[in-house]
Motif scaffolding. Structure first.
Motif, PDB file in Angstrom:
ATOM      1  N   ARG A 182      30.027  39.205  40.009  1.00  0.00           N
ATOM      2  CA  ARG A 182      31.379  39.482  40.366  1.00  0.00           C
ATOM      3  C   ARG A 182      31.887  38.661  41.204  1.00  0.00           C
ATOM      4  O   ARG A 182      31.642  37.898  42.103  1.00  0.00           O
ATOM      5  CB  ARG A 182      31.161  41.059  40.994  1.00  0.00           C
ATOM      6  N   HIS A 183      33.357  38.406  40.684  1.00  0.00           N
ATOM      7  CA  HIS A 183      34.122  37.578  41.465  1.00  0.00           C
ATOM      8  C   HIS A 183      35.591  37.829  41.143  1.00  0.00           C
ATOM      9  O   HIS A 183      35.937  38.229  40.247  1.00  0.00           O
ATOM     10  CB  HIS A 183      33.614  36.179  41.270  1.00  0.00           C
ATOM     11  N   PHE A 184      36.635  37.117  42.063  1.00  0.00           N
ATOM     12  CA  PHE A 184      37.941  36.871  41.839  1.00  0.00           C
ATOM     13  C   PHE A 184      38.183  35.638  41.388  1.00  0.00           C
ATOM     14  O   PHE A 184      37.581  34.614  42.037  1.00  0.00           O
ATOM     15  CB  PHE A 184      38.825  37.051  43.015  1.00  0.00           C
ATOM     16  N   THR A 187      41.338  34.021  45.555  1.00  0.00           N
ATOM     17  CA  THR A 187      41.084  34.771  46.756  1.00  0.00           C
ATOM     18  C   THR A 187      42.481  34.602  47.728  1.00  0.00           C
ATOM     19  O   THR A 187      42.446  33.424  47.581  1.00  0.00           O
ATOM     20  CB  THR A 187      39.631  34.792  47.473  1.00  0.00           C
ATOM     21  N   ASN A 230      42.186  45.051  47.877  1.00  0.00           N
ATOM     22  CA  ASN A 230      40.837  44.571  48.505  1.00  0.00           C
ATOM     23  C   ASN A 230      40.135  45.848  48.843  1.00  0.00           C
ATOM     24  O   ASN A 230      39.022  46.065  49.546  1.00  0.00           O
ATOM     25  CB  ASN A 230      41.188  43.718  49.828  1.00  0.00           C
ATOM     26  N   GLU A 256      38.709  41.796  39.699  1.00  0.00           N
ATOM     27  CA  GLU A 256      37.585  41.299  39.825  1.00  0.00           C
ATOM     28  C   GLU A 256      36.895  41.553  38.903  1.00  0.00           C
ATOM     29  O   GLU A 256      36.943  42.806  38.138  1.00  0.00           O
ATOM     30  CB  GLU A 256      36.958  41.927  41.127  1.00  0.00           C
TER      31      GLU A 256
END
Length: 319
Positions: A182-184, A187, A230, A256
């Motif tokens: 999981r990541h953006f 950011t 967020n 995300e």
């Protein structure tokens, strides 16, 4: 634009950009005709077999000090930790894949490797998409972008590849399943990726991809409102099966996502359209000091208009 037997049809499927501004996924099945999907996958496969790909690095944020036991799995949940520093190192606890920058690795490869005509058709498409996104979303995007071929390994390789010898060689080598935690893609506090505005995925897999059998599903975590980007409350999960020819677009800072483990080789084009806001910061000397980012973490940038002009010159010469 030029038309070849590999080009998308003049009346390509409608691309709905409305979800992008709402922090959701824009998914367009069958954007590319099967012939172009196959040509691009064969090109990527040839480049991989020639050793042009490199292990996929990860531009992420991590604590200054590791745990004493060396276990870094907890770092996925600390991407926004303020006591962090940037790293480009490959971490196979967070990402397993191979990448090939289309504006550096592929361009520097021997001309006999792969299918350069298919790559030019892909650049034509990227230029068209950029124009469409600017118009539909009312945003200013740079003429440069980041663009890569992406390969996720699988424990079970396809038997229908056009390059069976290479495929058999890979089958004899035990590979980890590919995945990406999981990541953006961008950011708010990460100046190294602040230029990314719109993320792009274009899948190059063979027909008949089954998410349950073959894995490699794109899983997005959709937040209900833009201002709650967020917040972990009320997150909805949206899964996308990586079927060949399918296009996925989304806001790089709002969605995300992760790639679930692959049981079969998974091929894609991944790219990022960049914003003027990021360019202004880069020109001002912020972030990474204006240096071009490593293709291992974010791909390479290329002026698409310049590339198009070069292609037009080649076409006038009858090439």
């Amino acid at each position: 634009r030029r038309m070849t037997d590999l080009s998308p049809p003049p009346h390509a499927p409608f691309i709905d950009t409305t979800p992008i501004g709402k922090g959701r996924l824009s998914v367009t099945p069958n954007l590319l005709p099967p012939k172009l999907v196959n040509a691009l996958r064969t090109d990527a496969d040839a480049l991989f077999s020639a050793g042009v790909f490199v292990p996929g690095g990860l531009r992420r944020r991590r604590p200054f000090h590791n745990n004493s036991n060396g276990n870094n799995n907890h770092q996925r949940d600390k991407i926004t930790d303020t006591n962090t520093t940037n790293t480009d190192e490959t971490d196979d606890t967070t990402r397993v894949c191979h990448v090939c920058g289309l504006f550096d690795d592929a361009e520097n490869a021997d001309e006999s490797v792969g299918n350069r005509n298919a790559r030019e058709d892909l650049l034509d498409l990227m230029s068209d998409l950029r124009e469409m996104l600017q118009r539909e979303l009312n945003v200013k995007l740079l003429e440069s972008m980041e663009l890569q071929y992406l390969r996720y390994p699988g424990s079970r390789n396809s038997s229908n590849s056009n390059n069976n010898n290479n495929n058999n060689n890979r089958a004899n080598k035990k590979e980890k399943k590919g995945f990406y935690g999981r990541h953006f893609d961008r950011t708010r506090d990460d100046t190294t990726t602040c230029q990314r505005k719109i993320s792009l995925l274009l899948y190059l897999n063979e027909d008949g991809w089954d998410g349950e059998r073959d894995g490699g599903v794109l899983r997005a975590y959709i937040r209900p409102k833009k201002r709650d980007a967020n917040s972990n409350a009320n997150i909805c999960v949206e899964d996308v099966v990586p079927e060949g020819g399918k296009l996925v677009l989304f806001d790089s800072s709002l969605v995300e996502h992760e790639v679930l483990p692959t049981c079969k080789e998974r091929w894609a084009v991944v790219g990022w359209f960049l914003s003027e806001e990021g360019a202004a910061r880069k020109r001002g000397g912020g972030g990474d000091g204006g240096k071009k980012r490593s293709h291992q973490s974010a791909g390479e940038e290329q002026n698409l208009n310049s590339s198009m002009k070069k292609k037009k010159k080649r076409r006038r010469r009858g090439r």
